[in-house]
Structures are given as C-alpha cells and as structure tokens.
Design a protein around this motif. Sequence first.
Motif, PDB file in Angstrom:
ATOM      1  N   VAL A   1      29.930  -7.011 -18.354  1.00 40.23           N
ATOM      2  CA  VAL A   1      31.303  -6.525 -18.585  1.00 40.23           C
ATOM      3  C   VAL A   1      32.147  -7.644 -19.200  1.00 40.23           C
ATOM      4  CG1 VAL A   1      33.429  -5.700 -17.493  1.00 40.23           C
ATOM      5  CG2 VAL A   1      31.227  -4.758 -16.783  1.00 40.23           C
ATOM      6  N   ALA A   2      31.982  -8.855 -18.674  1.00 43.47           N
ATOM      7  CA  ALA A   2      32.741  -9.993 -19.206  1.00 43.47           C
ATOM      8  C   ALA A   2      32.180 -10.461 -20.541  1.00 43.47           C
ATOM      9  CB  ALA A   2      32.722 -11.147 -18.209  1.00 43.47           C
ATOM     10  N   ALA A   3      30.853 -10.349 -20.719  1.00 42.74           N
ATOM     11  CA  ALA A   3      30.226 -10.871 -21.933  1.00 42.74           C
ATOM     12  C   ALA A   3      30.311  -9.908 -23.115  1.00 42.74           C
ATOM     13  CB  ALA A   3      28.755 -11.199 -21.649  1.00 42.74           C
ATOM     14  N   HIS A   4      30.691  -8.659 -22.852  1.00 42.15           N
ATOM     15  CA  HIS A   4      30.753  -7.665 -23.930  1.00 42.15           C
ATOM     16  C   HIS A   4      31.651  -8.176 -25.049  1.00 42.15           C
ATOM     17  CE1 HIS A   4      30.132  -3.626 -25.483  1.00 42.15           C
ATOM     18  NE2 HIS A   4      31.402  -3.622 -25.830  1.00 42.15           N
TER      19      HIS A   4
ATOM     20  N   TYR B   1      41.335 -12.758  -8.835  1.00 43.52           N
ATOM     21  CA  TYR B   1      41.290 -12.062  -7.543  1.00 43.52           C
ATOM     22  C   TYR B   1      40.745 -10.652  -7.736  1.00 43.52           C
ATOM     23  CZ  TYR B   1      42.862 -10.156  -3.057  1.00 43.52           C
ATOM     24  OH  TYR B   1      42.908  -9.560  -1.824  1.00 43.52           O
ATOM     25  N   GLN B   2      41.233  -9.954  -8.750  1.00 41.61           N
ATOM     26  CA  GLN B   2      40.781  -8.595  -9.045  1.00 41.61           C
ATOM     27  C   GLN B   2      39.291  -8.590  -9.414  1.00 41.61           C
ATOM     28  OE1 GLN B   2      42.202  -6.224 -12.702  1.00 41.61           O
ATOM     29  NE2 GLN B   2      43.664  -5.754 -11.093  1.00 41.61           N
ATOM     30  N   TRP B   3      38.878  -9.554 -10.223  1.00 41.91           N
ATOM     31  CA  TRP B   3      37.472  -9.669 -10.616  1.00 41.91           C
ATOM     32  C   TRP B   3      36.607  -9.848  -9.367  1.00 41.91           C
ATOM     33  CZ3 TRP B   3      34.554  -8.923 -14.828  1.00 41.91           C
ATOM     34  CH2 TRP B   3      33.263  -9.458 -14.837  1.00 41.91           C
ATOM     35  N   HIS B   4      37.030 -10.728  -8.473  1.00 40.75           N
ATOM     36  CA  HIS B   4      36.281 -11.003  -7.242  1.00 40.75           C
ATOM     37  C   HIS B   4      36.172  -9.754  -6.377  1.00 40.75           C
ATOM     38  CE1 HIS B   4      35.053 -13.059  -3.554  1.00 40.75           C
ATOM     39  NE2 HIS B   4      36.050 -12.437  -2.945  1.00 40.75           N
ATOM     40  N   GLU B   5      37.290  -9.082  -6.123  1.00 42.44           N
ATOM     41  CA  GLU B   5      37.284  -7.895  -5.267  1.00 42.44           C
ATOM     42  C   GLU B   5      36.417  -6.786  -5.854  1.00 42.44           C
ATOM     43  OE1 GLU B   5      38.780  -6.995  -2.196  1.00 42.44           O
ATOM     44  OE2 GLU B   5      39.010  -9.165  -2.021  1.00 42.44           O
ATOM     45  N   HIS B   6      36.501  -6.582  -7.155  1.00 45.10           N
ATOM     46  CA  HIS B   6      35.797  -5.454  -7.765  1.00 45.10           C
ATOM     47  C   HIS B   6      34.346  -5.762  -8.120  1.00 45.10           C
ATOM     48  CE1 HIS B   6      38.625  -2.166  -7.641  1.00 45.10           C
ATOM     49  NE2 HIS B   6      39.532  -3.138  -7.571  1.00 45.10           N
ATOM     50  N   ASN B   7      33.925  -7.007  -8.017  1.00 50.28           N
ATOM     51  CA  ASN B   7      32.485  -7.296  -8.043  1.00 50.28           C
ATOM     52  C   ASN B   7      31.825  -6.565  -6.882  1.00 50.28           C
ATOM     53  OD1 ASN B   7      30.889  -9.815  -9.557  1.00 50.28           O
ATOM     54  ND2 ASN B   7      33.074  -9.703  -9.975  1.00 50.28           N
TER      55      ASN B   7
ATOM     56  N   SER C   1      33.730 -15.202 -17.683  1.00 49.23           N
ATOM     57  CA  SER C   1      33.471 -15.337 -19.116  1.00 49.23           C
ATOM     58  C   SER C   1      32.285 -16.215 -19.450  1.00 49.23           C
ATOM     59  CB  SER C   1      34.724 -15.869 -19.831  1.00 49.23           C
ATOM     60  OG  SER C   1      35.091 -17.115 -19.299  1.00 49.23           O
ATOM     61  N   SER C   2      31.685 -16.860 -18.469  1.00 47.57           N
ATOM     62  CA  SER C   2      30.541 -17.716 -18.750  1.00 47.57           C
ATOM     63  C   SER C   2      29.223 -16.985 -18.563  1.00 47.57           C
ATOM     64  CB  SER C   2      30.567 -18.947 -17.829  1.00 47.57           C
ATOM     65  OG  SER C   2      30.500 -18.521 -16.477  1.00 47.57           O
ATOM     66  N   GLY C   3      29.259 -15.667 -18.487  1.00 43.89           N
ATOM     67  CA  GLY C   3      28.045 -14.885 -18.277  1.00 43.89           C
ATOM     68  C   GLY C   3      27.141 -14.880 -19.488  1.00 43.89           C
ATOM     69  N   PRO C   4      25.989 -14.216 -19.377  1.00 44.79           N
ATOM     70  CA  PRO C   4      25.022 -14.188 -20.470  1.00 44.79           C
ATOM     71  C   PRO C   4      25.520 -13.373 -21.647  1.00 44.79           C
ATOM     72  CG  PRO C   4      24.387 -12.656 -18.748  1.00 44.79           C
ATOM     73  CD  PRO C   4      25.583 -13.413 -18.242  1.00 44.79           C
ATOM     74  N   GLU C   5      24.913 -13.616 -22.803  1.00 46.96           N
ATOM     75  CA  GLU C   5      25.222 -12.788 -23.960  1.00 46.96           C
ATOM     76  C   GLU C   5      24.738 -11.363 -23.666  1.00 46.96           C
ATOM     77  OE1 GLU C   5      26.888 -13.428 -26.861  1.00 46.96           O
ATOM     78  OE2 GLU C   5      27.425 -15.208 -25.753  1.00 46.96           O
ATOM     79  N   PRO C   6      25.522 -10.351 -24.016  1.00 49.72           N
ATOM     80  CA  PRO C   6      25.126  -8.992 -23.693  1.00 49.72           C
ATOM     81  C   PRO C   6      23.973  -8.521 -24.569  1.00 49.72           C
ATOM     82  CG  PRO C   6      27.111  -8.974 -25.030  1.00 49.72           C
ATOM     83  CD  PRO C   6      26.798 -10.417 -24.722  1.00 49.72           C
ATOM     84  N   SER C   7      23.049  -7.777 -23.982  1.00 55.10           N
ATOM     85  CA  SER C   7      21.950  -7.209 -24.762  1.00 55.10           C
ATOM     86  C   SER C   7      22.290  -5.809 -25.223  1.00 55.10           C
ATOM     87  CB  SER C   7      20.679  -7.169 -23.902  1.00 55.10           C
ATOM     88  OG  SER C   7      20.841  -6.237 -22.849  1.00 55.10           O
ATOM     89  N   GLY C   8      23.315  -5.211 -24.629  1.00 52.26           N
ATOM     90  CA  GLY C   8      23.673  -3.838 -24.970  1.00 52.26           C
ATOM     91  C   GLY C   8      22.975  -2.830 -24.076  1.00 52.26           C
TER      92      GLY C   8
ATOM     93  N   VAL D   1      35.904  -0.066 -16.198  1.00 50.86           N
ATOM     94  CA  VAL D   1      37.272  -0.242 -16.702  1.00 50.86           C
ATOM     95  C   VAL D   1      38.016  -1.303 -15.890  1.00 50.86           C
ATOM     96  CG1 VAL D   1      39.512   0.919 -16.947  1.00 50.86           C
ATOM     97  CG2 VAL D   1      37.404   2.057 -17.707  1.00 50.86           C
ATOM     98  N   ILE D   2      37.954  -1.226 -14.564  1.00 48.75           N
ATOM     99  CA  ILE D   2      38.704  -2.174 -13.732  1.00 48.75           C
ATOM    100  C   ILE D   2      38.205  -3.598 -13.943  1.00 48.75           C
ATOM    101  CG2 ILE D   2      39.250  -2.878 -11.361  1.00 48.75           C
ATOM    102  CD1 ILE D   2      39.139   0.139 -10.615  1.00 48.75           C
ATOM    103  N   LEU D   3      36.895  -3.783 -13.979  1.00 48.26           N
ATOM    104  CA  LEU D   3      36.357  -5.132 -14.220  1.00 48.26           C
ATOM    105  C   LEU D   3      36.752  -5.644 -15.603  1.00 48.26           C
ATOM    106  CD1 LEU D   3      32.792  -4.890 -12.653  1.00 48.26           C
ATOM    107  CD2 LEU D   3      34.661  -6.354 -11.860  1.00 48.26           C
ATOM    108  N   ARG D   4      36.754  -4.748 -16.588  1.00 50.34           N
ATOM    109  CA  ARG D   4      37.128  -5.198 -17.933  1.00 50.34           C
ATOM    110  C   ARG D   4      38.602  -5.609 -17.978  1.00 50.34           C
ATOM    111  NH1 ARG D   4      34.498  -7.547 -22.131  1.00 50.34           N
ATOM    112  NH2 ARG D   4      35.411  -6.942 -24.123  1.00 50.34           N
ATOM    113  N   VAL D   5      39.469  -4.842 -17.311  1.00 47.66           N
ATOM    114  CA  VAL D   5      40.880  -5.224 -17.237  1.00 47.66           C
ATOM    115  C   VAL D   5      41.010  -6.586 -16.562  1.00 47.66           C
ATOM    116  CG1 VAL D   5      43.129  -4.673 -16.222  1.00 47.66           C
ATOM    117  CG2 VAL D   5      41.777  -2.866 -17.295  1.00 47.66           C
ATOM    118  N   ALA D   6      40.300  -6.773 -15.453  1.00 47.99           N
ATOM    119  CA  ALA D   6      40.362  -8.056 -14.741  1.00 47.99           C
ATOM    120  C   ALA D   6      39.922  -9.199 -15.643  1.00 47.99           C
ATOM    121  CB  ALA D   6      39.489  -8.006 -13.487  1.00 47.99           C
ATOM    122  N   HIS D   7      38.855  -8.999 -16.381  1.00 43.65           N
ATOM    123  CA  HIS D   7      38.360 -10.039 -17.289  1.00 43.65           C
ATOM    124  C   HIS D   7      39.375 -10.339 -18.388  1.00 43.65           C
ATOM    125  CE1 HIS D   7      35.866 -12.365 -19.940  1.00 43.65           C
ATOM    126  NE2 HIS D   7      36.050 -11.469 -20.890  1.00 43.65           N
ATOM    127  N   LEU D   8      39.859  -9.296 -19.042  1.00 39.38           N
ATOM    128  CA  LEU D   8      40.764  -9.495 -20.184  1.00 39.38           C
ATOM    129  C   LEU D   8      42.082 -10.130 -19.781  1.00 39.38           C
ATOM    130  CD1 LEU D   8      40.231  -6.107 -22.070  1.00 39.38           C
ATOM    131  CD2 LEU D   8      39.365  -8.364 -22.750  1.00 39.38           C
TER     132      LEU D   8
END
Length: 197
Positions: free
Chosen positions: A97-100, A75-81, A113-120, A63-70
Amino acid sequence: MPRIPYFDPDTAPEHIVRALAGKRKINVFRMVANAENCAPEVLALGHKLSRGSSLDPVHREVVILRVAHLTGAAYQWHEHNAVAKRVGFTQDKIDAVAAHPIEAGQESGGPGSSGPEPSGSEFSEFERTLLGFTDAVVRTSTAPDELFAAVAAEYDRSRLVELVLLIGFYMMVGRVMNTFELELQTEAVDTYRLRLE
C-alpha cells in the motif's frame, strides 16, 4: 507526550462519557473526546465508517492505509496495520500500500515508505483503482473522470459517496493525530464504561 492532555473521564461531561462507552481506550478517542461540542458526532461517524461500513473490509483498509501513508499519519498507519491483518491482509500487502507508485512528480514520504517495490500482484485491479482514486482525492480534492468512472462502475451511488467520506474522515483524524502528537500504543487496552456502571 501529546501537546495537550487526553480527556479526563472523571471530570468529563456526561455526554462525552456516554459517547465513549464501549469504545477502546485508544489515544485518538481520548484526544477527540476533548472536543466537547462535537466529539460524540465525530466518534459516531468514525464508528459507522469503520465497523458499520457498507464497503468491503479489504477495500476500506486499502483506502485507510493509503490515506495514512499519503498524509504521514504514523498513528493511523500503526492502528490500521492491525485492522488490515484482521481482514486478511498479509504484511507484504500492507507494505505494498505504501510502495504503490504515486503519479510522477508527487512525493510520498509517509509512514511505511521504506517497503519493497510493488510487484502489482498484491492488489486486484479494482484495489489498484481505489489506490489511484484515493491518491487523487487526497492530493487534489477530486478524482479525474476516468478514475471516477472506474469506481462508479463497481460502486453504487451510496458506496461511492461513502468512499469519499471515508477518505475525508481519515484525512481529518490523521491531522488530529499529527497535530496533537499522539503516542503509538502497542499494549492491549480496555474499553470505557459508563460512569454510572
């Protein structure tokens, strides 16, 4: 450089120094501490929603990473990685999480946001539900009945409310991070001590 200086522990009021005692000297705490009227309460809520959360740590970090992405909170994305890795995430899962997928017509553009396409395969069915729920609450301030019911089938009332508080809290602090242009930190940091120690 941030837009305003970080708080100065040598001149800060005692109640701010006490609120920071034992906390890491990370820039978000150093900035929030400038809010003399409410910093202790904000810091206490953040502590409770992270270290004292009743949510499963993996669910919490999804949830936290998704909020950071959206919300574009780099900074939040970096810390919560780092936090996500401590609770068992692989880098592929963090990237996912970012590619979802976001609902059609919605832009992403957040950090990662430049991550791989999600496989699920990176997420459990419930983690995918949490991603959708988080997306809905961030974008529209509520969740549709179907998503609400899916989360309520897994979470009791207490955790359901805590989940929405978690989303809202990290939206709030993400805006502090972005508005005041906090610098990313890659070096190890100490913790604060009480002035009288």
